[in-house]
Design a protein around this motif. Structure first.
Motif, PDB file in Angstrom:
ATOM      1  N   THR A 104       0.908  -1.113   0.089  1.00  0.00           N
ATOM      2  CA  THR A 104       0.092   0.029   0.006  1.00  0.00           C
ATOM      3  C   THR A 104       0.878   1.328   0.085  1.00  0.00           C
ATOM      4  O   THR A 104       0.267   2.378   0.092  1.00  0.00           O
ATOM      5  N   GLY A 105       1.950   1.164   0.113  1.00  0.00           N
ATOM      6  CA  GLY A 105       3.016   2.168   0.140  1.00  0.00           C
ATOM      7  C   GLY A 105       2.788   3.270   1.471  1.00  0.00           C
ATOM      8  O   GLY A 105       3.458   4.159   1.574  1.00  0.00           O
ATOM      9  N   LYS A 106       2.582   2.406   2.477  1.00  0.00           N
ATOM     10  CA  LYS A 106       2.514   3.237   3.711  1.00  0.00           C
ATOM     11  C   LYS A 106       3.298   2.749   4.750  1.00  0.00           C
ATOM     12  O   LYS A 106       3.215   3.261   5.897  1.00  0.00           O
ATOM     13  N   LEU A 107       4.421   1.872   4.583  1.00  0.00           N
ATOM     14  CA  LEU A 107       5.118   1.356   5.215  1.00  0.00           C
ATOM     15  C   LEU A 107       6.536   2.136   5.484  1.00  0.00           C
ATOM     16  O   LEU A 107       7.035   2.225   4.344  1.00  0.00           O
ATOM     17  N   SER A 108       6.990   2.535   6.740  1.00  0.00           N
ATOM     18  CA  SER A 108       8.250   3.248   6.602  1.00  0.00           C
ATOM     19  C   SER A 108       8.893   2.556   7.953  1.00  0.00           C
ATOM     20  O   SER A 108       8.359   2.428   8.992  1.00  0.00           O
ATOM     21  N   VAL A 109      10.045   1.797   7.498  1.00  0.00           N
ATOM     22  CA  VAL A 109      10.991   0.873   8.706  1.00  0.00           C
ATOM     23  C   VAL A 109      12.046   1.697   9.050  1.00  0.00           C
ATOM     24  O   VAL A 109      12.811   2.507   8.290  1.00  0.00           O
ATOM     25  N   LEU A 110      11.854   1.995  10.187  1.00  0.00           N
ATOM     26  CA  LEU A 110      13.000   2.878  11.074  1.00  0.00           C
ATOM     27  C   LEU A 110      13.913   1.865  11.825  1.00  0.00           C
ATOM     28  O   LEU A 110      13.388   0.885  12.490  1.00  0.00           O
ATOM     29  N   GLU A 111      15.054   2.277  11.942  1.00  0.00           N
ATOM     30  CA  GLU A 111      16.118   1.213  12.677  1.00  0.00           C
ATOM     31  C   GLU A 111      16.157   2.007  14.004  1.00  0.00           C
ATOM     32  O   GLU A 111      16.790   2.935  13.936  1.00  0.00           O
ATOM     33  N   GLY A 112      16.019   1.419  15.045  1.00  0.00           N
ATOM     34  CA  GLY A 112      16.168   2.042  16.540  1.00  0.00           C
ATOM     35  C   GLY A 112      15.508   1.111  17.376  1.00  0.00           C
ATOM     36  O   GLY A 112      15.232  -0.075  17.150  1.00  0.00           O
ATOM     37  N   SER A 113      15.556   1.308  18.455  1.00  0.00           N
ATOM     38  CA  SER A 113      15.141   0.513  19.831  1.00  0.00           C
ATOM     39  C   SER A 113      14.174   1.464  20.488  1.00  0.00           C
ATOM     40  O   SER A 113      14.615   2.584  21.090  1.00  0.00           O
ATOM     41  N   TYR A 114      13.285   1.115  21.124  1.00  0.00           N
ATOM     42  CA  TYR A 114      12.434   1.875  22.249  1.00  0.00           C
ATOM     43  C   TYR A 114      13.105   1.830  23.584  1.00  0.00           C
ATOM     44  O   TYR A 114      12.937   2.737  24.471  1.00  0.00           O
ATOM     45  N   LEU A 115      14.333   0.963  23.651  1.00  0.00           N
ATOM     46  CA  LEU A 115      14.978   0.926  24.795  1.00  0.00           C
ATOM     47  C   LEU A 115      16.018   2.130  25.008  1.00  0.00           C
ATOM     48  O   LEU A 115      16.674   2.244  26.193  1.00  0.00           O
ATOM     49  N   GLU A 116      16.242   2.688  23.946  1.00  0.00           N
ATOM     50  CA  GLU A 116      17.257   3.626  23.943  1.00  0.00           C
ATOM     51  C   GLU A 116      16.770   5.248  23.903  1.00  0.00           C
ATOM     52  O   GLU A 116      15.580   5.223  23.674  1.00  0.00           O
ATOM     53  N   PRO A 117      17.591   5.965  24.312  1.00  0.00           N
ATOM     54  CA  PRO A 117      16.992   7.492  24.244  1.00  0.00           C
ATOM     55  C   PRO A 117      16.630   7.970  23.049  1.00  0.00           C
ATOM     56  O   PRO A 117      17.515   7.407  22.030  1.00  0.00           O
ATOM     57  N   ALA A 118      15.358   8.699  22.821  1.00  0.00           N
ATOM     58  CA  ALA A 118      14.883   9.140  21.554  1.00  0.00           C
ATOM     59  C   ALA A 118      15.024   7.989  20.506  1.00  0.00           C
ATOM     60  O   ALA A 118      14.879   8.141  19.334  1.00  0.00           O
ATOM     61  N   MET A 119      14.525   6.701  21.133  1.00  0.00           N
ATOM     62  CA  MET A 119      14.541   5.502  20.493  1.00  0.00           C
ATOM     63  C   MET A 119      15.548   5.093  19.400  1.00  0.00           C
ATOM     64  O   MET A 119      15.518   4.561  18.373  1.00  0.00           O
ATOM     65  N   GLY A 120      16.799   5.745  19.971  1.00  0.00           N
ATOM     66  CA  GLY A 120      17.833   5.270  18.994  1.00  0.00           C
ATOM     67  C   GLY A 120      17.898   5.931  17.487  1.00  0.00           C
ATOM     68  O   GLY A 120      18.555   5.745  16.564  1.00  0.00           O
ATOM     69  N   LEU A 121      16.862   7.002  17.421  1.00  0.00           N
ATOM     70  CA  LEU A 121      16.908   7.451  15.986  1.00  0.00           C
ATOM     71  C   LEU A 121      17.505   8.826  16.068  1.00  0.00           C
ATOM     72  O   LEU A 121      18.049   9.685  17.153  1.00  0.00           O
ATOM     73  N   ALA A 122      17.730   9.470  14.779  1.00  0.00           N
ATOM     74  CA  ALA A 122      18.248  10.804  14.492  1.00  0.00           C
ATOM     75  C   ALA A 122      17.280  11.815  15.147  1.00  0.00           C
ATOM     76  O   ALA A 122      16.147  11.681  15.185  1.00  0.00           O
ATOM     77  N   PRO A 123      17.769  12.822  15.654  1.00  0.00           N
ATOM     78  CA  PRO A 123      16.922  13.861  16.350  1.00  0.00           C
ATOM     79  C   PRO A 123      15.529  14.113  15.406  1.00  0.00           C
ATOM     80  O   PRO A 123      14.458  14.449  15.697  1.00  0.00           O
ATOM     81  N   ALA A 124      15.988  14.557  14.089  1.00  0.00           N
ATOM     82  CA  ALA A 124      15.121  14.928  13.292  1.00  0.00           C
ATOM     83  C   ALA A 124      13.944  13.829  12.803  1.00  0.00           C
ATOM     84  O   ALA A 124      12.710  14.026  12.913  1.00  0.00           O
ATOM     85  N   ASP A 125      14.438  12.586  13.042  1.00  0.00           N
ATOM     86  CA  ASP A 125      13.321  11.378  12.684  1.00  0.00           C
ATOM     87  C   ASP A 125      12.612  11.236  13.995  1.00  0.00           C
ATOM     88  O   ASP A 125      11.327  11.079  14.053  1.00  0.00           O
ATOM     89  N   TYR A 126      13.152  11.279  15.388  1.00  0.00           N
ATOM     90  CA  TYR A 126      12.458  11.281  16.608  1.00  0.00           C
ATOM     91  C   TYR A 126      11.474  12.415  16.452  1.00  0.00           C
ATOM     92  O   TYR A 126      10.328  12.172  16.946  1.00  0.00           O
ATOM     93  N   ASP A 127      11.837  13.560  16.347  1.00  0.00           N
ATOM     94  CA  ASP A 127      10.957  14.776  16.354  1.00  0.00           C
ATOM     95  C   ASP A 127       9.779  14.526  15.408  1.00  0.00           C
ATOM     96  O   ASP A 127       8.684  14.855  15.686  1.00  0.00           O
ATOM     97  N   LYS A 128      10.112  14.046  14.253  1.00  0.00           N
ATOM     98  CA  LYS A 128       9.152  13.720  13.353  1.00  0.00           C
ATOM     99  C   LYS A 128       8.182  12.598  13.707  1.00  0.00           C
ATOM    100  O   LYS A 128       6.844  12.829  13.750  1.00  0.00           O
ATOM    101  N   LEU A 129       8.505  11.733  14.602  1.00  0.00           N
ATOM    102  CA  LEU A 129       7.389  10.672  15.101  1.00  0.00           C
ATOM    103  C   LEU A 129       6.685  11.380  16.223  1.00  0.00           C
ATOM    104  O   LEU A 129       5.438  11.138  16.412  1.00  0.00           O
ATOM    105  N   LEU A 130       7.422  12.253  16.877  1.00  0.00           N
ATOM    106  CA  LEU A 130       6.622  12.986  18.059  1.00  0.00           C
ATOM    107  C   LEU A 130       5.420  13.703  17.504  1.00  0.00           C
ATOM    108  O   LEU A 130       4.408  13.843  18.097  1.00  0.00           O
ATOM    109  N   THR A 131       5.727  14.241  16.208  1.00  0.00           N
ATOM    110  CA  THR A 131       4.821  15.407  15.908  1.00  0.00           C
ATOM    111  C   THR A 131       3.677  14.882  14.936  1.00  0.00           C
ATOM    112  O   THR A 131       2.640  15.207  14.779  1.00  0.00           O
ATOM    113  N   ASP A 132       4.184  13.400  14.523  1.00  0.00           N
ATOM    114  CA  ASP A 132       3.020  12.731  13.467  1.00  0.00           C
ATOM    115  C   ASP A 132       2.345  11.480  13.903  1.00  0.00           C
ATOM    116  O   ASP A 132       1.363  11.285  13.181  1.00  0.00           O
TER     117      ASP A 132
END
Length: 435
Positions: A104-132
């Motif tokens: 469906t073109g709706k899937l976005s796979v991110l590499e990280g872990s919810y056990l790490e600070p900011a889920m192990g994501l780059a700041p921009a990617d983590y902020d995108k999750l927070l707002t989206d």
């Protein structure tokens, strides 16, 4: 927004067998925080974050969400492992279970872990999750019972509080945690001091997570808990599941070898993986999700006896014969390696006894009573649970040899509830910043 456990109240609750001892502290009033956060209108498509997407249950969540028109984007958070990317790990699991996802073109796979600070994501990617993101489905966590509660506390209990905080930052989000109906074995104070396979640090963790969720929800935190049973393979995997990795199938193996099962009105909790996912997603995307759900399609011992040609006997008779057959004997000793073989034999004997402890009927009754809660939603199953169970058992080599030869497999139905595009393997991930 910060949420914490007051004065190790989870450990106090466990020592006293009293969930009311669990106490949470908030840096702000959760209701006030939730009220001022932006949120989408009820009729707008939602963005969903799935944790543990490469697990058996997580894959079913992905499949259900990707085919749902109420979902705009599905973010799948998966840890990279060695040279295996998040997409690789999902694709590997899909191949293992012969499962496909709708393209469906709706899937976005991110590499990280919810056990790490900011889920192990780059700041921009983590902020995108927070707002989206609007909905978080937590299907991650350990599947082994081997560790003490202290380890699970660090890996699941405290991270659940961090996820709750995540849901009250920048945009209002609801958190949906996959718990375990097995935690219902704890009903009385003395249950916390029993010693068997079912009374472990893992079960204690699930009990604490359940009551943290109930406590936090009453305080205004948008957290919801699903007391899931054994998730078996359904039509979407050709009735294939983790097999003998499950304690459930180990128990069924001993029952089949013994040729008998106990006669009881108390049921055993199971559900097909696709049915579980459908139940969770339906509640998570509703405008007023219920706080706690028991997505269970129980199976009775009478059904098991009839389907697998077993003798029905009273529980004391069943357990006595089981223990007798698995008692360690001198004849089992390998005299070329006597110490190792004695250790293995005794461990196996203790394991079988632990799988079917003297309190087994009581703990099953506790689970049965909780799952029959009239306030929970009715689960819309595609097949009777005994059919699901038989189809899975016939695909497990260790079990199939004990099954009646004349029984036929139930044909795999085409689910009438789903209308999704032709399935393909995992699609290319959509970059977070492009959604």
């Amino acid at each position: 927004m910060h949420i914490s456990l007051r004065h190790h109240s989870d450990r106090v609750a466990l020592s006293m067998g009293n969930p009311n001892r669990i106490s949470l502290a908030y840096s702000e009033d959760p209701r006030a925080v939730a009220k001022r956060l932006p949120r989408r209108a009820d009729d707008e498509p939602k963005n969903v974050l799935v944790l543990g997407a490469n697990g058996f249950v997580g894959m079913h969540m992905l499949r259900e969400l990707l085919g749902d028109t109420r979902v705009a984007t599905v973010y799948a958070l998966v840890r990279r492992k060695g040279d295996k990317s998040g997409e690789d790990r999902i694709a590997r699991q899909l191949r293992k279970y012969k499962m496909e996802l709708p393209d469906t073109g709706k899937l976005s796979v991110l590499e990280g872990s919810y056990l790490e600070p900011a889920m192990g994501l780059a700041p921009a990617d983590y902020d995108k999750l927070l707002t989206d993101v609007d909905v978080v489905i937590d299907a991650a966590g350990a599947t082994t019972h081997d560790y003490p509660y202290a380890r699970y506390r660090q890996e699941k209990v405290l991270p659940t509080l961090r996820l709750a905080e995540f849901c009250l930052r920048k945009r209002f989000k609801t958190l949906h945690v996959i718990g375990s109906v097995g935690s219902e074995v704890y009903q009385q104070w003395r249950d916390f001091y029993r010693n068997s396979f079912f009374y472990t640090g893992y079960s204690r963790m699930k009990w604490v997570v359940k009551h943290i969720a109930l406590r936090a929800n009453r305080d205004g935190v948008p957290i919801h808990i699903y007391q899931a049973p054994f998730a078996l393979g359904g039509p979407s995997t050709g009735f294939k599941d983790p097999g003998m990795e499950y304690s459930f199938w180990n128990m069924i193996s001993h029952i089949l070898q013994l040729g008998m099962v106990w006669n009881s009105e108390v049921t055993s909790p199971v559900v097909a993986g696709d049915v579980l996912a459908r139940s969770v997603v339906a509640n998570a995307l509703s405008n007023a999700p219920r706080v706690i759900s028991y997505p269970v399609t129980p199976v009775t011992t009478q059904e098991i006896a009839e389907r697998f040609d077993l003798k029905l006997v009273p529980w004391p008779v069943f357990r006595r014969e089981l223990i007798r057959q698995h008692r360690f004997r001198l004849g089992q000793i390998d005299w070329s390696k006597p110490v190792a073989s004695i250790r293995r034999g005794r461990q196996q004997s203790r394991f079988v006894s632990s799988l079917f402890p003297p309190s087994f009927h009581t703990l099953l009754n506790n689970i049965h009573t909780a799952a029959a809660n009239p306030t929970t939603v009715r689960v819309d199953a595609d097949l009777p649970s005994i059919d699901v169970m038989e189809n899975n058992a016939r695909r497990i080599r260790k079990l199939s040899r004990y099954l009646p030869e004349e029984a036929l497999l139930v044909p795999v139905p085409v689910p009438v509830h789903a209308s999704v595009p032709a399935p393909v393997p995992v699609p290319e991930p959509v970059p977070v910043g492009a959604v």
